[in-house]
Design a protein around this motif. Structure first.
Motif, PDB file in Angstrom:
ATOM      1  N   SER A   1      32.928  38.726  30.755  1.00 42.53           N
ATOM      2  CA  SER A   1      32.614  38.105  32.023  1.00 42.53           C
ATOM      3  C   SER A   1      34.211  37.962  32.507  1.00 42.53           C
ATOM      4  CB  SER A   1      32.534  36.542  31.669  1.00 42.53           C
ATOM      5  OG  SER A   1      32.455  35.819  32.572  1.00 42.53           O
ATOM      6  N   THR A   2      34.242  38.274  33.942  1.00 42.88           N
ATOM      7  CA  THR A   2      35.643  38.267  34.791  1.00 42.88           C
ATOM      8  C   THR A   2      35.425  37.666  35.850  1.00 42.88           C
ATOM      9  OG1 THR A   2      35.639  40.894  33.914  1.00 42.88           O
ATOM     10  CG2 THR A   2      37.154  40.108  35.697  1.00 42.88           C
ATOM     11  N   PRO A   3      35.613  36.342  35.819  1.00 44.12           N
ATOM     12  CA  PRO A   3      35.504  35.460  37.008  1.00 44.12           C
ATOM     13  C   PRO A   3      35.757  35.796  38.411  1.00 44.12           C
ATOM     14  CG  PRO A   3      36.492  34.224  35.199  1.00 44.12           C
ATOM     15  CD  PRO A   3      36.698  35.730  34.862  1.00 44.12           C
ATOM     16  N   LEU A   4      36.747  36.650  38.576  1.00 45.47           N
ATOM     17  CA  LEU A   4      37.301  37.175  39.948  1.00 45.47           C
ATOM     18  C   LEU A   4      36.127  38.189  40.341  1.00 45.47           C
ATOM     19  CD1 LEU A   4      39.639  36.734  41.867  1.00 45.47           C
ATOM     20  CD2 LEU A   4      40.657  39.095  40.825  1.00 45.47           C
ATOM     21  N   ALA A   5      35.911  39.070  39.455  1.00 49.70           N
ATOM     22  CA  ALA A   5      34.629  40.106  39.982  1.00 49.70           C
ATOM     23  C   ALA A   5      33.443  39.478  40.219  1.00 49.70           C
ATOM     24  CB  ALA A   5      34.696  41.259  39.005  1.00 49.70           C
ATOM     25  N   GLU A   6      32.973  38.568  39.336  1.00 48.25           N
ATOM     26  CA  GLU A   6      31.813  38.169  39.465  1.00 48.25           C
ATOM     27  C   GLU A   6      31.326  37.156  40.589  1.00 48.25           C
ATOM     28  OE1 GLU A   6      30.664  36.060  35.557  1.00 48.25           O
ATOM     29  OE2 GLU A   6      31.006  37.940  34.363  1.00 48.25           O
ATOM     30  N   CYS A   7      32.621  36.512  40.950  1.00 51.56           N
ATOM     31  CA  CYS A   7      32.603  35.891  42.511  1.00 51.56           C
ATOM     32  C   CYS A   7      32.279  36.703  43.392  1.00 51.56           C
ATOM     33  CB  CYS A   7      34.019  35.025  42.584  1.00 51.56           C
ATOM     34  SG  CYS A   7      34.149  34.321  43.999  1.00 51.56           S
ATOM     35  N   ALA A   8      32.966  37.831  43.368  1.00 52.41           N
ATOM     36  CA  ALA A   8      32.509  38.868  44.629  1.00 52.41           C
ATOM     37  C   ALA A   8      31.168  39.207  44.295  1.00 52.41           C
ATOM     38  CB  ALA A   8      33.549  39.954  44.423  1.00 52.41           C
ATOM     39  N   ALA A   9      30.944  39.579  43.046  1.00 53.81           N
ATOM     40  CA  ALA A   9      29.377  40.331  42.813  1.00 53.81           C
ATOM     41  C   ALA A   9      28.276  39.105  43.379  1.00 53.81           C
ATOM     42  CB  ALA A   9      29.167  40.509  41.447  1.00 53.81           C
ATOM     43  N   GLN A  10      28.553  37.903  43.055  1.00 53.66           N
ATOM     44  CA  GLN A  10      27.629  36.965  43.694  1.00 53.66           C
ATOM     45  C   GLN A  10      27.526  37.004  45.146  1.00 53.66           C
ATOM     46  OE1 GLN A  10      25.517  35.094  41.626  1.00 53.66           O
ATOM     47  NE2 GLN A  10      26.216  36.316  40.102  1.00 53.66           N
ATOM     48  N   ASP A  11      28.713  37.281  45.723  1.00 57.08           N
ATOM     49  CA  ASP A  11      28.552  37.231  47.226  1.00 57.08           C
ATOM     50  C   ASP A  11      27.808  38.305  47.733  1.00 57.08           C
ATOM     51  OD1 ASP A  11      29.950  36.084  50.082  1.00 57.08           O
ATOM     52  OD2 ASP A  11      30.233  38.234  49.774  1.00 57.08           O
ATOM     53  N   LEU A  12      28.000  39.712  46.880  1.00 60.71           N
ATOM     54  CA  LEU A  12      27.368  40.759  47.457  1.00 60.71           C
ATOM     55  C   LEU A  12      25.991  40.785  47.179  1.00 60.71           C
ATOM     56  CD1 LEU A  12      27.224  43.674  48.203  1.00 60.71           C
ATOM     57  CD2 LEU A  12      27.892  44.381  46.069  1.00 60.71           C
ATOM     58  N   MET A  13      25.482  40.008  46.093  1.00 57.67           N
ATOM     59  CA  MET A  13      23.975  39.656  45.824  1.00 57.67           C
ATOM     60  C   MET A  13      23.400  39.029  47.083  1.00 57.67           C
ATOM     61  SD  MET A  13      23.894  38.964  41.726  1.00 57.67           S
ATOM     62  CE  MET A  13      24.563  39.796  40.391  1.00 57.67           C
TER      63      MET A  13
END
Length: 558
Positions: free
Chosen positions: A30-42
């Motif tokens: 789990s990488t909060p910074l990257a997952e925040c961006a990934a959720q936006d891309l989804m």
């Protein structure tokens, strides 16, 4: 190229602590910074039609193609955070989608050599196809096979006829012995001998006649096949030359601004040449674009969007690490000069994990292997059941390990202390005389109470050690399962493997044609957790010395 149109700035990114090291890309954590961006891309993907690319089928008759997407959080030259987006391969037969980074090298661009040179290869492919479909070639092959069949029928008929005639002549001789004089019998023998010779000559002449016709047709077929071989050889050579040229044009930067082509990168790898599609995955595209535009990479993550492929296990919106065969050599170069986290698998401490001895006697013992400990030494990690048992029983070190459990699987393991026990126990495994039962916690609710899974497995050659379902080349794999309980959105089950394929229970649980629910904590086929919730709870076997049926169990901690 205007860099700004590929960067997406989010206020939420600035609120998350910046990592001091780039996350290790080959093991998802789990990488909060990257997952925040990934959720936006989804959210963006849900609102875009992507050239009418169908990621998720609405019914069984509809064709769908899921896709891997990736985000790379970067720091721009002013110190602000933004993220880059990428997709693997093509979407809607296009390399370019607005807002997504371009490929490292665009084969389809107007100034690319690819279109013109691939046309040469395509023309050769078409020539081969046309020659294979030529009416005269097809007619000759049909005539050849028809003659071969006719020859076989005729020869068999004549052989049977000769055999019947021989029996008839023998009967004539037997009868003649009783009624004919010596002189009459001598004349009869000569007559019968001539008939025997006539049968043999008829067979010989028939075979020769057919052989002559067949050879004439084969000569005509050979003219076509020589042309085919020449075209196929030329096609192979042109394809090889084109492939090499493609590999030379795919050049990747690293954090030190050093450039290397695919040929440079893979020359020292275990592969003879780069695999097809190398460099088209998300991570290389994202990192290359960042380095090219002097953006500092901070964190990366990839996720699957859409339906799962038929063979691999990919879950909609699940995060996945970079692949091994294509990406690992490339990223090995691209991450040079970047401070990267240590491989979490290497960092997992196993020295504090104790092995519980469940049962022991002179020639073998039964242990409870903890999760996180290897069964045998790895390339990097050496601490394992084998090394510890060898230290405890140095006189038995050449014949100890009878079978293995995955590193993250806990539970019952048999360890031999004598050659006799080792041979006997291994024989039971080979002949499937042992019965094993596992307990697993599934990451969802399973509606069936019990059942069987029959999905053949083989290694994913492009992403070892993952296994995939393959009905063509896979080895048979059978599992029976029973529900123990359903609780808090999860299902605890018994697994009874009838075969012992690598990752069998994990794949049978996660695959869409299996239970379609991964095991909790499965870092390869599901979502990582503190551990893989899979435990070898029970084993039943014949005692290696007394041959009595015995059972050993290890308590499950979850």
């Amino acid at each position: 190229m205007e860099v700004g149109k590929f960067l997406r700035y989010l206020d939420e990114l600035e609120e998350i602590q910046r990592p001091t090291e780039f996350n290790y890309p080959f093991f998802y954590q789990s990488t909060p910074l990257a997952e925040c961006a990934a959720q936006d891309l989804m959210q963006r993907i849900e609102q875009d039609d992507f050239n009418a690319h169908n990621f998720i089928a609405e019914n069984a008759n509809e064709l769908s193609r899921g896709k891997m997407f990736g985000v790379l959080v970067v720091e721009d030259q002013e110190g602000k955070l933004a993220y880059l987006s990428a997709f693997s391969g093509k979407v809607g037969n296009s390399n370019h989608i607005e807002g997504f980074v371009p490929p490292v090298y665009d084969l389809l661009s107007a100034d690319s050599f690819f279109t013109e040179e691939y046309a040469v290869v395509s023309d050769l492919i078409e020539q081969v196809n046309q020659l294979q479909k030529h009416p005269d070639y097809i007619a000759l092959r049909k005539e050849y096979h028809a003659l071969m069949d006719a020859k076989q029928v005729k020869v068999n008929f004549l052989k049977q006829k000769a055999k019947d005639n021989k029996l008839f002549r023998n009967a004539q001789r037997k009868e003649a012995e009783q009624v004919l004089t010596t002189e009459e019998y001598h004349h009869l023998e000569q007559e019968l001998a001539q008939k025997s010779i006539a049968d043999k000559l008829q067979l010989k002449h028939t075979q020769q006649a057919f052989s002559q016709q067949i050879e004439e047709i084969k000569a005509k077929i050979e003219i076509f096949e020589q042309k085919l071989k020449a075209l196929q050889a030329l096609r192979a050579e042109e394809s090889k030359t084109l492939q090499r040229k493609i590999f030379e044009h795919y050049k990747f930067l690293n954090a030190n601004q050093e450039q290397a082509s695919l040929l440079d990168i893979f020359k020292d790898s275990q592969l003879d040449q780069p695999p097809a599609g190398a460099g088209e995955c998300c991570a290389p595209k994202l990192l290359h674009f960042a380095y090219l535009n002097h953006l500092k990479p901070l964190a990366i993550v990839e996720f699957w969007w859409g339906d799962s492929p038929k063979s691999e296990i990919r879950k909609h919106k699940n995060y996945y690490p970079a692949c091994q065969s294509k990406c690992k050599p490339i990223l090995g170069h691209m991450l040079e000069g970047l401070k990267v986290q240590e491989n979490p698998l290497i960092a997992i401490p196993s020295l504090d994990k104790e092995i519980e001895i469940l049962y022991e006697e002179e020639e073998f013992l039964v242990i409870n292997k903890p999760s996180g400990l290897l069964s045998v030494p790895g390339k990097v990690l050496k601490d394992s059941v084998q090394t510890r048992m060898e230290a405890l029983y140095p006189d038995s070190k050449d014949h100890m390990i009878v079978h293995r459990l995955d590193m993250m699987t806990s539970g019952v393991m048999l360890v031999a202390k004598s050659k006799r026990a080792h041979k006997q126990l291994q024989s039971q495994f080979a002949k499937r005389k042992m019965q094993k039962r596992y307990i697993a916690l599934l990451d969802g609710i399973l509606k069936w109470q019990e059942g069987d899974i029959d999905l053949p497995l083989r290694v994913d050659l492009e992403d070892r050690p993952r296994q995939i379902v393959c009905f063509e080349h896979g080895k048979p794999a059978f599992t029976h399962y029973e529900i123990i309980e359903r609780k808090k959105g999860k299902t605890k089950v018994y697994f009874y493997p009838k075969t012992g394929r690598t990752h069998q229970l994990r794949v049978h649980a996660a695959h869409a044609s299996g239970l379609n629910i991964p095991i909790v904590g499965d870092d390869l086929y599901g979502t990582p957790d503190t551990r893989l919730h899979l435990h070898a709870e029970r084993i039943e076997l014949y005692h290696p010395i007394t041959n009595e049926r015995v059972v050993f169990t290890a308590p499950c901690e979850f």
